[in-house]
Scaffold this motif. Sequence first.
Motif, mmCIF file in Angstrom:
data_model
loop_
_atom_site.group_PDB
_atom_site.id
_atom_site.type_symbol
_atom_site.label_atom_id
_atom_site.label_comp_id
_atom_site.label_asym_id
_atom_site.label_seq_id
_atom_site.Cartn_x
_atom_site.Cartn_y
_atom_site.Cartn_z
ATOM 1 N N LEU A 19 3.812 -6.412 12.491
ATOM 2 C CA LEU A 19 5.082 -6.044 11.864
ATOM 3 C C LEU A 19 5.724 -7.238 11.177
ATOM 4 O O LEU A 19 5.535 -8.385 11.567
ATOM 5 C CB LEU A 19 6.075 -5.536 12.922
ATOM 6 C CG LEU A 19 5.613 -4.435 13.857
ATOM 7 C CD1 LEU A 19 6.715 -4.127 14.858
ATOM 8 C CD2 LEU A 19 5.240 -3.187 13.070
ATOM 9 N N GLN A 20 6.538 -6.906 10.183
ATOM 10 C CA GLN A 20 7.266 -7.915 9.431
ATOM 11 C C GLN A 20 8.569 -7.270 8.978
ATOM 12 O O GLN A 20 8.561 -6.110 8.585
ATOM 13 C CB GLN A 20 6.425 -8.271 8.197
ATOM 14 C CG GLN A 20 6.447 -9.697 7.762
ATOM 15 C CD GLN A 20 5.595 -9.901 6.519
ATOM 16 O OE1 GLN A 20 4.506 -9.320 6.411
ATOM 17 N NE2 GLN A 20 6.082 -10.684 5.590
ATOM 18 N N GLY A 21 9.671 -7.979 9.058
ATOM 19 C CA GLY A 21 10.908 -7.390 8.552
ATOM 20 C C GLY A 21 12.151 -8.075 9.061
ATOM 21 O O GLY A 21 12.094 -8.912 9.962
ATOM 22 N N VAL A 40 -0.572 -3.583 8.842
ATOM 23 C CA VAL A 40 0.690 -4.335 8.860
ATOM 24 C C VAL A 40 1.772 -3.431 8.262
ATOM 25 O O VAL A 40 1.544 -2.800 7.228
ATOM 26 C CB VAL A 40 0.577 -5.622 8.004
ATOM 27 C CG1 VAL A 40 1.854 -6.449 8.104
ATOM 28 C CG2 VAL A 40 -0.640 -6.447 8.401
ATOM 29 N N ALA A 41 2.934 -3.387 8.929
ATOM 30 C CA ALA A 41 4.073 -2.669 8.350
ATOM 31 C C ALA A 41 5.120 -3.691 7.953
ATOM 32 O O ALA A 41 5.492 -4.545 8.756
ATOM 33 C CB ALA A 41 4.645 -1.678 9.362
ATOM 34 N N GLU A 42 5.579 -3.623 6.710
ATOM 35 C CA GLU A 42 6.643 -4.555 6.297
ATOM 36 C C GLU A 42 7.936 -3.778 6.076
ATOM 37 O O GLU A 42 7.925 -2.579 5.870
ATOM 38 C CB GLU A 42 6.239 -5.358 5.063
ATOM 39 C CG GLU A 42 5.893 -4.546 3.850
ATOM 40 C CD GLU A 42 5.487 -5.424 2.654
ATOM 41 O OE1 GLU A 42 5.500 -6.645 2.777
ATOM 42 O OE2 GLU A 42 5.174 -4.843 1.618
ATOM 43 N N TYR A 95 0.826 -1.207 0.000
ATOM 44 C CA TYR A 95 0.000 0.000 0.000
ATOM 45 C C TYR A 95 0.868 1.267 0.000
ATOM 46 O O TYR A 95 1.811 1.384 0.772
ATOM 47 C CB TYR A 95 -0.975 0.041 1.185
ATOM 48 C CG TYR A 95 -1.773 1.315 1.141
ATOM 49 C CD1 TYR A 95 -2.744 1.487 0.164
ATOM 50 C CD2 TYR A 95 -1.486 2.377 1.987
ATOM 51 C CE1 TYR A 95 -3.426 2.679 0.038
ATOM 52 C CE2 TYR A 95 -2.169 3.578 1.880
ATOM 53 C CZ TYR A 95 -3.135 3.714 0.894
ATOM 54 O OH TYR A 95 -3.792 4.906 0.763
ATOM 55 N N GLY A 96 0.479 2.199 -0.858
ATOM 56 C CA GLY A 96 1.196 3.462 -0.949
ATOM 57 C C GLY A 96 2.022 3.569 -2.227
ATOM 58 O O GLY A 96 2.472 4.636 -2.600
ATOM 59 N N THR A 97 2.204 2.428 -2.916
ATOM 60 C CA THR A 97 2.983 2.463 -4.158
ATOM 61 C C THR A 97 2.077 2.584 -5.384
ATOM 62 O O THR A 97 2.559 2.827 -6.482
ATOM 63 C CB THR A 97 3.848 1.186 -4.327
ATOM 64 O OG1 THR A 97 2.971 0.049 -4.350
ATOM 65 C CG2 THR A 97 4.821 1.046 -3.173
ATOM 66 N N LEU A 139 -4.386 -3.810 5.694
ATOM 67 C CA LEU A 139 -3.612 -2.934 4.825
ATOM 68 C C LEU A 139 -2.140 -3.129 5.167
ATOM 69 O O LEU A 139 -1.745 -2.986 6.322
ATOM 70 C CB LEU A 139 -4.014 -1.489 5.112
ATOM 71 C CG LEU A 139 -3.729 -0.474 4.032
ATOM 72 C CD1 LEU A 139 -4.621 -0.731 2.819
ATOM 73 C CD2 LEU A 139 -3.977 0.924 4.565
ATOM 74 N N LYS A 140 -1.331 -3.467 4.151
ATOM 75 C CA LYS A 140 0.108 -3.625 4.377
ATOM 76 C C LYS A 140 0.833 -2.420 3.826
ATOM 77 O O LYS A 140 0.897 -2.220 2.606
ATOM 78 C CB LYS A 140 0.634 -4.871 3.659
ATOM 79 C CG LYS A 140 0.376 -6.149 4.391
ATOM 80 C CD LYS A 140 1.113 -7.302 3.749
ATOM 81 C CE LYS A 140 2.487 -7.537 4.361
ATOM 82 N NZ LYS A 140 3.064 -8.837 3.914
#
Length: 277
Positions: A254-256, A233-235, A180-182, A198-199
Amino acid sequence: LARAEKQLLASYQQGSDESYLRRLQILQALPDAIASRKLQLHYQPKIDCTTGRVVGTEALIRWQHEQLGVIRPDEFIPLAEQSGDILRVTRWVCEAALNQQQYWLEQGVDVQMSVNLSALDLQSDDFVQFIATELDKRHLDAFKLTLEVTESAVMADLEKAQQRLRELRELGCKIALDDYGTGYASLAQLKHLPLDKLKLDQSFIRGLNSNESDRIIVQSTLTLAHQLHLHTVAEGVEEEAAWLLLQKMGCDTLQGYYFSRPLVAVEFEQWLINEAP
Ligand code: C2E
Ligand code: CA
Ligand code: CA
Ligand code: CA
């Protein structure tokens, strides 16, 4: 294959594609790779932002090619999408991921599973039935399966994608909007889609601590997403500082790399035992 080869040839003749031969080689080897199990899934943990506990995992595909070595999904997925092979790739991914989830559950490890879909999967008429059957076979709960779709995959055929996503949600599956955002659409436009999560794309997360505009974008997106009752979700969380900031901002999951890179199943199990927060 012929259609994809023609497209490749056209781009080659336009001089815009120097890696034509490599791409052709990948395209020609793909059907056999699907059939003979040269594809592999890696699993990246998803962490609850507040408690730091593992809540799920995303299945990410890898391909070990005899001559070319490991081929990353960013390279072969777009080719499989052009050729139509993606339909079989996705089905293989879903089956392998659900097998793994079932096995882990039997071992007492209860994690949500996420898989990535492409535009063609959303257009395929029997995809929903396929998912229903695969869940049923393994007695798995649909709500523990998240299907990640990108804005462009949805926009390829909006009506059809909306219908499919609705059907998948009726089954009980969760739908996440990836990257999301791209894309081009605003959240106000996307609110009409049947979404649960929403990621936020990693490009906003990686520079979170040094870049004020990223911080503003992330904070306002999280606020708006929550007002629309979307799980966030933040990746691309690579540093502890990003975790702390995202915690303050109210992100859910979170993911990373800060937590872990994508791991093969046995490594994931080891990671759960030894390193999981
Ligand atoms: P994605 O779905 O956005 O997956 C996230 C990508 O970011 C993964 O790359 C992951 O390894 C990487 N990543 C995770 N955390 C971090 C981090 O902290 N820092 C950095 N720099 N990167 C991080 P990967 O596995 O190479 O996959 C790339 C893309 O290929 C995926 O992006 C997805 O669009 C596609 N893909 C992967 N597996 C599948 C699949 O089974 N089906 C489909 N259709 N696409 C897939
Ligand atoms: Ca994804
Ligand atoms: Ca993503
Ligand atoms: Ca991506």
